[in-house]
Design a protein around this motif. Structure first.
Motif, PDB file in Angstrom:
ATOM      1  N   GLY A   5      54.224  63.741  56.769  1.00  0.00           N
ATOM      2  CA  GLY A   5      54.846  62.989  55.689  1.00  0.00           C
ATOM      3  C   GLY A   5      55.399  61.675  56.190  1.00  0.00           C
ATOM      4  O   GLY A   5      55.683  61.511  57.384  1.00  0.00           O
ATOM      5  N   LEU A   6      55.558  60.707  55.274  1.00  0.00           N
ATOM      6  CA  LEU A   6      56.018  59.377  55.641  1.00  0.00           C
ATOM      7  C   LEU A   6      57.206  58.949  54.782  1.00  0.00           C
ATOM      8  O   LEU A   6      57.282  59.267  53.594  1.00  0.00           O
ATOM      9  CB  LEU A   6      54.887  58.351  55.461  1.00  0.00           C
ATOM     10  CG  LEU A   6      53.628  58.543  56.299  1.00  0.00           C
ATOM     11  CD1 LEU A   6      52.569  57.527  55.883  1.00  0.00           C
ATOM     12  CD2 LEU A   6      53.940  58.421  57.790  1.00  0.00           C
ATOM     13  N   HIS A   7      58.111  58.211  55.414  1.00  0.00           N
ATOM     14  CA  HIS A   7      59.201  57.540  54.705  1.00  0.00           C
ATOM     15  C   HIS A   7      58.784  56.068  54.582  1.00  0.00           C
ATOM     16  O   HIS A   7      58.602  55.389  55.596  1.00  0.00           O
ATOM     17  CB  HIS A   7      60.510  57.651  55.485  1.00  0.00           C
ATOM     18  CG  HIS A   7      60.959  59.074  55.691  1.00  0.00           C
ATOM     19  ND1 HIS A   7      61.770  59.738  54.801  1.00  0.00           N
ATOM     20  CD2 HIS A   7      60.685  59.957  56.700  1.00  0.00           C
ATOM     21  CE1 HIS A   7      61.998  60.966  55.240  1.00  0.00           C
ATOM     22  NE2 HIS A   7      61.349  61.129  56.389  1.00  0.00           N
ATOM     23  N   LEU A   8      58.610  55.583  53.378  1.00  0.00           N
ATOM     24  CA  LEU A   8      58.099  54.237  53.163  1.00  0.00           C
ATOM     25  C   LEU A   8      59.235  53.216  53.094  1.00  0.00           C
ATOM     26  O   LEU A   8      60.267  53.461  52.468  1.00  0.00           O
ATOM     27  CB  LEU A   8      57.281  54.172  51.876  1.00  0.00           C
ATOM     28  CG  LEU A   8      56.191  55.231  51.687  1.00  0.00           C
ATOM     29  CD1 LEU A   8      55.393  54.926  50.420  1.00  0.00           C
ATOM     30  CD2 LEU A   8      55.282  55.320  52.895  1.00  0.00           C
ATOM     31  N   TYR A   9      58.998  52.063  53.734  1.00  0.00           N
ATOM     32  CA  TYR A   9      59.963  50.961  53.686  1.00  0.00           C
ATOM     33  C   TYR A   9      59.185  49.671  53.469  1.00  0.00           C
ATOM     34  O   TYR A   9      58.402  49.254  54.325  1.00  0.00           O
ATOM     35  CB  TYR A   9      60.776  50.884  54.983  1.00  0.00           C
ATOM     36  CG  TYR A   9      61.690  49.682  55.060  1.00  0.00           C
ATOM     37  CD1 TYR A   9      62.831  49.596  54.254  1.00  0.00           C
ATOM     38  CD2 TYR A   9      61.417  48.636  55.928  1.00  0.00           C
ATOM     39  CE1 TYR A   9      63.662  48.496  54.319  1.00  0.00           C
ATOM     40  CE2 TYR A   9      62.255  47.529  56.015  1.00  0.00           C
ATOM     41  CZ  TYR A   9      63.376  47.457  55.206  1.00  0.00           C
ATOM     42  OH  TYR A   9      64.204  46.364  55.272  1.00  0.00           O
ATOM     43  N   GLY A  10      59.384  49.057  52.298  1.00  0.00           N
ATOM     44  CA  GLY A  10      58.658  47.835  51.986  1.00  0.00           C
ATOM     45  C   GLY A  10      59.584  46.705  51.607  1.00  0.00           C
ATOM     46  O   GLY A  10      60.618  46.914  50.959  1.00  0.00           O
ATOM     47  N   ARG A  59      55.053  46.229  46.853  1.00  0.00           N
ATOM     48  CA  ARG A  59      53.881  46.413  45.987  1.00  0.00           C
ATOM     49  C   ARG A  59      52.903  47.419  46.620  1.00  0.00           C
ATOM     50  O   ARG A  59      52.443  48.349  45.952  1.00  0.00           O
ATOM     51  CB  ARG A  59      53.183  45.063  45.756  1.00  0.00           C
ATOM     52  CG  ARG A  59      51.859  45.136  44.977  1.00  0.00           C
ATOM     53  CD  ARG A  59      52.050  45.549  43.532  1.00  0.00           C
ATOM     54  NE  ARG A  59      52.785  44.578  42.775  1.00  0.00           N
ATOM     55  CZ  ARG A  59      52.242  43.512  42.162  1.00  0.00           C
ATOM     56  NH1 ARG A  59      50.948  43.284  42.255  1.00  0.00           N
ATOM     57  NH2 ARG A  59      52.992  42.689  41.454  1.00  0.00           N
ATOM     58  N   ILE A  60      52.598  47.230  47.895  1.00  0.00           N
ATOM     59  CA  ILE A  60      51.668  48.145  48.553  1.00  0.00           C
ATOM     60  C   ILE A  60      52.306  49.526  48.716  1.00  0.00           C
ATOM     61  O   ILE A  60      51.622  50.550  48.653  1.00  0.00           O
ATOM     62  CB  ILE A  60      51.203  47.581  49.929  1.00  0.00           C
ATOM     63  CG1 ILE A  60      50.207  48.523  50.612  1.00  0.00           C
ATOM     64  CG2 ILE A  60      52.384  47.305  50.839  1.00  0.00           C
ATOM     65  CD1 ILE A  60      48.903  48.676  49.875  1.00  0.00           C
ATOM     66  N   VAL A  63      44.793  47.947  46.340  1.00  0.00           N
ATOM     67  CA  VAL A  63      44.264  49.288  46.067  1.00  0.00           C
ATOM     68  C   VAL A  63      43.409  49.771  47.228  1.00  0.00           C
ATOM     69  O   VAL A  63      43.517  50.920  47.670  1.00  0.00           O
ATOM     70  CB  VAL A  63      43.452  49.295  44.760  1.00  0.00           C
ATOM     71  CG1 VAL A  63      42.795  50.658  44.539  1.00  0.00           C
ATOM     72  CG2 VAL A  63      44.356  48.954  43.579  1.00  0.00           C
ATOM     73  N   ALA A  64      42.552  48.896  47.743  1.00  0.00           N
ATOM     74  CA  ALA A  64      41.676  49.271  48.863  1.00  0.00           C
ATOM     75  C   ALA A  64      42.480  49.510  50.134  1.00  0.00           C
ATOM     76  O   ALA A  64      42.193  50.438  50.905  1.00  0.00           O
ATOM     77  CB  ALA A  64      40.635  48.175  49.089  1.00  0.00           C
ATOM     78  N   ALA A  65      43.512  48.700  50.348  1.00  0.00           N
ATOM     79  CA  ALA A  65      44.291  48.802  51.587  1.00  0.00           C
ATOM     80  C   ALA A  65      45.082  50.094  51.669  1.00  0.00           C
ATOM     81  O   ALA A  65      45.315  50.619  52.766  1.00  0.00           O
ATOM     82  CB  ALA A  65      45.235  47.609  51.699  1.00  0.00           C
TER      83      ALA A  65
END
Length: 266
Positions: A196-201, A207-208, A179-181
Motif C-alpha cells: 500500500g502507498l501513502h500519496l503526497y502530491g 492531479r496525478i 491517465v497513462a502515467a
C-alpha cells in the motif's frame, strides 16, 4: 464402473506427477518474480547526503505493442527505521513537467517524519526526468525580458511556441497523459512489492494523485493533497487565474492610501 486396480494406478500417477507439477509451478513463479523485480543500485541526489536506491522498470508506451517500451526511473529514500516495510510514501512532483527524483531533497524535508518508519518513493513520471524527458529549449533570459506582454499577442506567441516544440519532439503526446502515467506508478509499486502507498502530491501532483486513486483505489492507504488542482479545472487556465489574482491584489493596494504610498503603481 472403473475397477479398483485402475483407480489405484490413476492415483499413483497423480502422486508421481505432483512433484513435477509443483516444480514447474515454482519455476514459473520464480521466473515471474525475476522478471518484475527491478535491480536497485545505490545513488545520490543533489543536496541530500543520505544514500538512495535507484532503479527502473520497462513499461509499454501504449496498448499497441508496436509503439515499444519506455524506461520508468525511480528512487527510494530508505526509511530510517523501516517498521512498515510493506508501505511507502509516494511523492508526486508538480508542473506538470518536474522530475520527482530531482526534487528528492525537498520531499525528504517535507516528509521527514513519515520517513522515520516508511520509505519515500519518487518516480519520474513519463516525459520527465530520466523517464524519456520531453522538453524543448525555451528562450534565453534576455529574450524573455525583451518581450513586451502589453503590446504583443501572448496567446498567439504561446501557441506558436507550443507548435514548434511539438514538431521538434515528434512524439505522440497522447501517450504521456495523466491517465497513462498513473499505470506506471502502479507498476513500480507492484515491482517493488509494496502492499500500500501513502500519496503526497503538490500542485499538479495533486492531479496525478487523484487519477492514481481513481484507477487503483485498493493501493491507496492515505492521500495528502497540497494546493489542490481539481480534476474539472483546466491546467491551462491556472496561468490566467494567477494573473487575475495578482491584478486584483494590485488594484486593492492602489485603493488603499497606506499601501499605495508604500508601493506606488509607478
Amino acid at each position: 464402473m472403473m475397477s479398483r486396480s485402475n483407480m489405484t494406478k490413476i492415483g499413483l500417477f497423480k502422486l508421481a506427477a505432483l512433484p513435477l507439477m509443483m516444480g514447474l509451478s515454482s519455476s514459473a513463479i520464480a521466473e515471474q518474480e525475476n522478471q518484475v523485480k527491478p535491480e536497485l543500485t545505490p545513488c545520490y541526489a543533489k543536496g541530500l547526503d543520505d544514500r538512495l536506491l535507484c532503479g527502473s522498470i520497462k513499461q509499454p508506451v501504449s496498448d499497441n505493442p508496436a509503439d515499444g517500451e519506455i524506461d520508468i526511473h525511480f528512487a527510494i529514500i530508505p526509511a530510517i527505521k523501516p517498521s512498515k516495510p510493506d508501505e511507502a510514501v509516494l511523492g508526486f512532483a508538480g508542473g506538470p513537467g518536474q522530475s520527482a527524483t530531482e526534487l528528492a531533497v525537498i520531499f525528504d524535508r517535507n516528509l521527514r517524519y513519515a520517513r522515520e518508519s516508511r520509505d519515500i518513493l519518487l518516480v519520474d513520471q513519463r516525459g520527465t526526468g530520466k523517464s524519456n524527458k520531453l522538453q524543448c529549449d525555451g528562450a534565453d533570459l534576455i529574450s524573455q525580458f525583451e518581450l513586451n506582454d502589453l503590446t504583443g499577442d501572448m496567446d498567439a506567441f504561446a501557441k506558436e511556441d507550443t507548435e514548434k516544440c511539438k514538431e521538434k519532439l515528434n512524439t505522440d503526446l497522447t501517450h504521456y497523459s495523466t491517465v497513462a502515467a498513473a499505470k506506471d506508478f502502479e507498476a513500480v509499486k507492484e515491482a517493488l512489492g509494496y502492499k500500500g502507498l501513502h500519496l503526497y502530491g503538490v500542485s499538479y501532483g495533486t492531479r496525478i494523485a487523484q487519477e492514481y486513486t481513481r484507477q487503483f483505489p485498493s493501493s491507496v492507504l492515505t492521500i495528502t493533497l497540497d494546493g489542490v488542482v481539481p480534476m474539472q479545472q483546466s491546467l491551462t487556465a491556472i496561468g490566467k487565474a494567477i494573473d487575475d489574482s495578482m491584478n486584483a491584489l494590485l488594484d486593492r493596494c492602489e485603493a488603499d492610501a497606506n499601501c499605495s504610498k508604500k508601493l506606488p503603481k509607478s
